[in-house]
Design a protein around this motif. Structure first.
Motif, PDB file in Angstrom:
ATOM      1  N   GLU I   3       0.757  -1.223  -0.093  1.00 37.95           N
ATOM      2  CA  GLU I   3      -0.017   0.091  -0.051  1.00 37.95           C
ATOM      3  C   GLU I   3       0.866   1.249  -0.010  1.00 37.95           C
ATOM      4  O   GLU I   3       0.219   2.291   0.300  1.00 37.95           O
ATOM      5  N   HIS I   4       2.084   1.071  -0.094  1.00 38.27           N
ATOM      6  CA  HIS I   4       2.862   2.321  -0.200  1.00 38.27           C
ATOM      7  C   HIS I   4       3.895   2.267  -1.544  1.00 38.27           C
ATOM      8  O   HIS I   4       4.290   1.014  -1.746  1.00 38.27           O
ATOM      9  N   HIS I   5       4.625   3.418  -1.557  1.00 36.86           N
ATOM     10  CA  HIS I   5       5.666   3.307  -2.705  1.00 36.86           C
ATOM     11  C   HIS I   5       7.043   3.870  -1.952  1.00 36.86           C
ATOM     12  O   HIS I   5       6.981   4.576  -1.137  1.00 36.86           O
ATOM     13  N   ILE I   6       8.094   3.369  -2.597  1.00 37.98           N
ATOM     14  CA  ILE I   6       9.342   3.976  -2.153  1.00 37.98           C
ATOM     15  C   ILE I   6      10.092   4.600  -3.459  1.00 37.98           C
ATOM     16  O   ILE I   6       9.843   4.050  -4.719  1.00 37.98           O
ATOM     17  N   TYR I   7      10.600   5.704  -3.134  1.00 40.40           N
ATOM     18  CA  TYR I   7      11.301   6.470  -4.559  1.00 40.40           C
ATOM     19  C   TYR I   7      12.734   6.766  -4.192  1.00 40.40           C
ATOM     20  O   TYR I   7      13.129   6.762  -2.987  1.00 40.40           O
ATOM     21  N   LYS I   8      13.484   6.850  -4.962  1.00 34.92           N
ATOM     22  CA  LYS I   8      14.897   7.063  -4.935  1.00 34.92           C
ATOM     23  C   LYS I   8      14.901   8.472  -5.899  1.00 34.92           C
ATOM     24  O   LYS I   8      14.473   8.692  -6.828  1.00 34.92           O
ATOM     25  N   ILE I  68      10.735   2.895  -7.162  1.00 38.38           N
ATOM     26  CA  ILE I  68      11.578   1.656  -7.043  1.00 38.38           C
ATOM     27  C   ILE I  68      10.517   0.538  -7.034  1.00 38.38           C
ATOM     28  O   ILE I  68       9.742   0.424  -6.580  1.00 38.38           O
ATOM     29  N   GLU I  69      10.933  -0.222  -8.109  1.00 36.75           N
ATOM     30  CA  GLU I  69      10.122  -1.340  -8.459  1.00 36.75           C
ATOM     31  C   GLU I  69      10.384  -2.452  -7.308  1.00 36.75           C
ATOM     32  O   GLU I  69      11.691  -2.721  -7.163  1.00 36.75           O
ATOM     33  N   LYS I  70       9.368  -2.746  -6.531  1.00 37.08           N
ATOM     34  CA  LYS I  70       9.697  -3.698  -5.685  1.00 37.08           C
ATOM     35  C   LYS I  70      10.198  -5.106  -6.096  1.00 37.08           C
ATOM     36  O   LYS I  70       9.454  -5.619  -7.068  1.00 37.08           O
ATOM     37  N   SER I  71      11.057  -5.736  -5.523  1.00 41.21           N
ATOM     38  CA  SER I  71      11.602  -7.324  -6.201  1.00 41.21           C
ATOM     39  C   SER I  71      10.795  -8.062  -5.260  1.00 41.21           C
ATOM     40  O   SER I  71      10.102  -7.860  -4.419  1.00 41.21           O
TER      41      SER I  71
END
Lengths: 71, 71, 71, 71, 71, 71, 71, 71, 71, 71, 71, 71
Positions: I3-8, I68-71
């Motif tokens: 439910e959340h995203h991570i960005y670089k 970031i695409e989650k692995s």
């Protein structure tokens, strides 16, 4: 047993005729006379006064962090 | 008799192959050729260019303050 | 023929027991192992940790700029 | 003989019903009770609270620098 | 009767394994041991160290303002 | 034997529906998949988007520092 | 006919024993001796030195903008 | 032979009815009349005044760096 | 389901002979070769070098954020 | 019963021919016509325009905070 | 059809006895009474007042952005 | 007759697919619908979102100053 630490930060200005590093060491040496457990420093400002067209003294403002001994 | 002073500030960039302190001294020496009564300096920025993976020159931007002689 | 360049900037922290300049050189030397065309650096922060009332290590955060080779 | 000086900086907030300058003087006067060799001040923030649509008190945060007497 | 107040500000770093708020409370609790009339705080910096890919401790730098009792 | 360390800093944005701390942990968890020796983080910016008048997600930008293993 | 103007900005420090406003006026008066078409000023820094626990001089750094007469 | 360079920085405000880039070029063109060896510029501030709900002039403050010819 | 995203965020410098916008597009185009899901950019610094009294190249430092695409 | 308050902040510029304090009071007086419960102000910027080598008007930008009455 | 959006930003201070997140939510809830299409917020400042050595209220200043409905 | 003016400042974000200048004009045009006497603007932040590796929209945050008509 305590699982966390508290630190206090002081702001000091060290000076030196020779270098920025020496000005930092001079401030630490003076502070060390009364504060025994200094941990880290952060340079806040670097300046100096000028004598006859050359650097007279470097004046380096630093913040010094040290752990507070819990009573 | 005047009871106050007025200062002007110039912004210069000194460079040096050896150290930050030397870059500051180089800027002061050049400025000293035309400004005789420099009083203090403040370091604004420290950077440099890189040659073959090492510091080529330190480039230190300083502001130089000097008293204005009243006419 | 391309008439412009693109640069990338990395942020690194170099440390040294002796001087701010040496901390910068140490960061550049490490970065040079993988980045061959470093162009310039900018000092972002200067700090250090303290051991027995003296500077233990200078810790200098720099940004390193390098040209991107176009594919 | 020592050739350099060490300074400490304190952060204080002076207040006044009349002016910014008076708020600064009030902070200095209070600090002067325990610190005898104050050298300079720097204004960090100027604010105030409002009473009936007028300035109630000016609140001026300053840093005060003073020389440390060497032991 | 005095019509204005003077405040002093201290800079401290509180830490906590659980939250930013808890780190602030820990700094206040420690400071409260020696300073009885704390009035307000301002968060200056929030950081922390990392253990095994998770937050080990939050480290929150705050400035604490308190009224000086006039002598 | 080497007497100094070099660190690299990455900038990431973690998000969370529940709290600022959780957004930080989410960024660390993602970064931990590829960076094993993370040392510290610094909060750079805290913001979020709003859904129906409430916080939808906290978005916390952090810098993450980690030691570079020397080759 | 030219449809745009170019301005130059100088940085000066005025001082005064009485007030911040007077320090600004003193800097303007000195600058006015050589620059006739000053347009605006911006306060950059307010500080001062301290004599016997009171403000000795206010020192106000300002930037002064003036229109360049086109040749 | 000298192995280092000294630069001076001037602060100017260019204006233009058409674009930010044109305001920068206008400042450079004016400065070029008296300073022949300008090297680089840095945008410090972008603002403008408004006429009838549209941009009247863009006003762009830049710092201009140029090498000092050694005497 | 996450439910959340991570960005670089990356920091790049684009350059262009013609405009600030073109310098931004050039940086994005180069970054796009290796980063497919760029989301936003933030202008950090605008500067340039000068050739014969005119802008040679605009150099615009931007931060680029991407998911970031989650692995 | 509500245990917390919400404040809104407005940004205004007051001007005065006589002093910085008067410029602040002028801004407050104008704002007071429509906002009855102003609580505090913060000085954001101090500048002015110059007439015949003297301060024409002080222009002081302040933020004004006031409590929102809950509906 | 319009291809771009315009946003307005308000600055508010929310407070809470329990947490920073709750202070943010309180500001949003109050703003939501009059502004229906809030999009994002940015934390500008985190502070609080202190009661009996503990946090009395967190006071979090945020900017709130919302889309302007075109007339 | 009043000898001073009071201004209010609003913060808005304009966007545009084509340029930074157009984003500014779009914000001004929208604001002009309700505020007739806008005087100046200041660019606070320049950013944008990215679509398919190119700038989708420039998003420029500006502050707009306008004179308050005295009642």
């Amino acid at each position: 047993m305590s699982e966390h630490h508290i630190y206090k930060k002081l702001e000091m200005v060290g000076s030196s005729k020779t270098s920025i590093e020496d000005a930092i060491e001079n401030a630490l040496a003076e502070c060390h006379k009364s504060v025994k457990n200094m941990d880290w420093f952060e340079v806040v400002e670097t300046r100096g006064h000028i004598v006859s067209g050359k650097v007279g003294h470097y004046q380096v403002t630093i913040k010094i962090g040290f752990k507070i001994e819990k009573s």
